[in-house]
Design a protein around this motif. Structure first.
Motif, PDB file in Angstrom:
ATOM      1  N   UNK A   1       0.865  -1.175   0.000  1.00 14.50           N
ATOM      2  CA  UNK A   1       0.000   0.000   0.000  1.00 14.50           C
ATOM      3  C   UNK A   1       0.903   1.226   0.000  1.00 14.50           C
ATOM      4  N   UNK A   2       0.609   2.167  -0.873  1.00 17.11           N
ATOM      5  CA  UNK A   2       1.364   3.411  -0.934  1.00 17.11           C
ATOM      6  C   UNK A   2       0.463   4.500  -0.371  1.00 17.11           C
ATOM      7  N   UNK A   3       0.924   5.090   0.744  1.00 11.11           N
ATOM      8  CA  UNK A   3       0.091   6.035   1.480  1.00 11.11           C
ATOM      9  C   UNK A   3       0.435   7.473   1.101  1.00 11.11           C
ATOM     10  N   UNK A   4      -0.547   8.152   0.528  1.00  7.26           N
ATOM     11  CA  UNK A   4      -0.382   9.570   0.213  1.00  7.26           C
ATOM     12  C   UNK A   4      -0.984  10.408   1.320  1.00  7.26           C
ATOM     13  N   UNK A   5      -1.158  11.694   1.058  1.00 12.49           N
ATOM     14  CA  UNK A   5      -1.721  12.570   2.086  1.00 12.49           C
ATOM     15  C   UNK A   5      -3.194  12.282   2.329  1.00 12.49           C
ATOM     16  N   UNK A   6      -3.904  11.946   1.238  1.00 13.14           N
ATOM     17  CA  UNK A   6      -5.350  11.794   1.371  1.00 13.14           C
ATOM     18  C   UNK A   6      -5.856  10.381   1.122  1.00 13.14           C
ATOM     19  N   UNK A   7      -5.058   9.565   0.470  1.00 13.86           N
ATOM     20  CA  UNK A   7      -5.550   8.221   0.146  1.00 13.86           C
ATOM     21  C   UNK A   7      -4.407   7.203   0.120  1.00 13.86           C
ATOM     22  N   UNK A   8      -4.811   5.945   0.136  1.00 16.35           N
ATOM     23  CA  UNK A   8      -3.852   4.841  -0.006  1.00 16.35           C
ATOM     24  C   UNK A   8      -4.175   4.088  -1.278  1.00 16.35           C
ATOM     25  N   UNK A   9      -3.141   3.781  -2.045  1.00 18.37           N
ATOM     26  CA  UNK A   9      -3.341   3.003  -3.271  1.00 18.37           C
ATOM     27  C   UNK A   9      -2.309   1.888  -3.314  1.00 18.37           C
ATOM     28  N   UNK A  10      -2.654   0.813  -4.019  1.00 24.43           N
ATOM     29  CA  UNK A  10      -1.727  -0.300  -4.161  1.00 24.43           C
ATOM     30  C   UNK A  10      -0.676   0.024  -5.207  1.00 24.43           C
ATOM     31  N   UNK A  11       0.501  -0.511  -5.031  1.00 22.75           N
ATOM     32  CA  UNK A  11       1.553  -0.298  -6.010  1.00 22.75           C
ATOM     33  C   UNK A  11       2.688  -1.283  -5.795  1.00 22.75           C
ATOM     34  N   UNK A  12       3.631  -1.256  -6.727  1.00 23.83           N
ATOM     35  CA  UNK A  12       4.771  -2.175  -6.699  1.00 23.83           C
ATOM     36  C   UNK A  12       6.059  -1.385  -6.471  1.00 23.83           C
ATOM     37  N   UNK A  13       6.823  -1.761  -5.459  1.00 23.83           N
ATOM     38  CA  UNK A  13       8.061  -1.032  -5.144  1.00 23.83           C
ATOM     39  C   UNK A  13       9.317  -1.782  -5.602  1.00 23.83           C
TER      40      UNK A  13
END
Ligand code: SF4
Length: 109
Positions: free
Chosen positions: A33-45
Motif C-alpha cells: 500500500x502506498x500512502x499519500x496525504x489523502x488516500x492509499x493506493x496499491x503499487x509495486x516497489x
C-alpha cells in the motif's frame, strides 16, 4: 502425460516458472500500500532503490514521500502504475512465503 507435473495442458513449465505464471501481483512481497496525504493506493516497489534489491525490508505500507525521495516522481508513478492486484506476476516476483522459507533456511544452516 497427465501425471507429469511439468506439463500444463499442451505447454511445458519448469517448476519455478510455473509458480510465477500462476501467481498474481497481490501475492508478491513488492506489492504494497502506498500512502499519500489523502488516500492509499496499491503499487509495486520493486523498481524503488533499496526495496528492489531487498536491502531494506519491504513494509506493508510505504509513504509516497519515501518513494518520491528514493525514486523521484517517475518512480512513484511507475510504482502506482503496477497497482493491479489481479495482474499476472512479472519476472521480479518474490512470494511473501518464499522469504520466510529463505530466512528459515539461513537460520538453520
Ligand atoms: S509481480 Fe512484479 S509487478 Fe507484480 S508486484 Fe511483484 S514485482 Fe511488482
Amino acid at each position: 502425460m497427465p501425471d507429469n507435473s511439468l506439463w500444463e495442458g499442451h505447454r511445458i513449465f519448469l517448476p519455478e516458472l510455473r509458480e510465477k505464471v500462476l501467481k498474481r501481483c497481490r501475492d508478491c512481497r513488492f506489492f504494497v500500500k502506498i500512502r499519500g496525504r489523502e488516500e492509499e493506493r496499491w503499487g509495486c516497489v520493486a523498481g524503488v532503490p533499496g526495496y528492489g534489491t531487498l536491502r531494506v525490508r519491504v513494509p506493508e505500507t510505504v509513504p509516497a514521500v519515501e518513494i518520491l525521495k528514493k525514486a523521484g516522481k517517475d518512480g512513484l508513478f511507475g510504482a502506482l502504475s503496477r497497482g493491479d492486484p489481479e495482474a499476472g506476476a512479472c519476472g521480479l516476483y518474490r512470494g511473501r512465503q518464499e522469504n520466510w522459507k529463505a530466512k528459515e533456511n539461513v537460520f538453520h544452516k
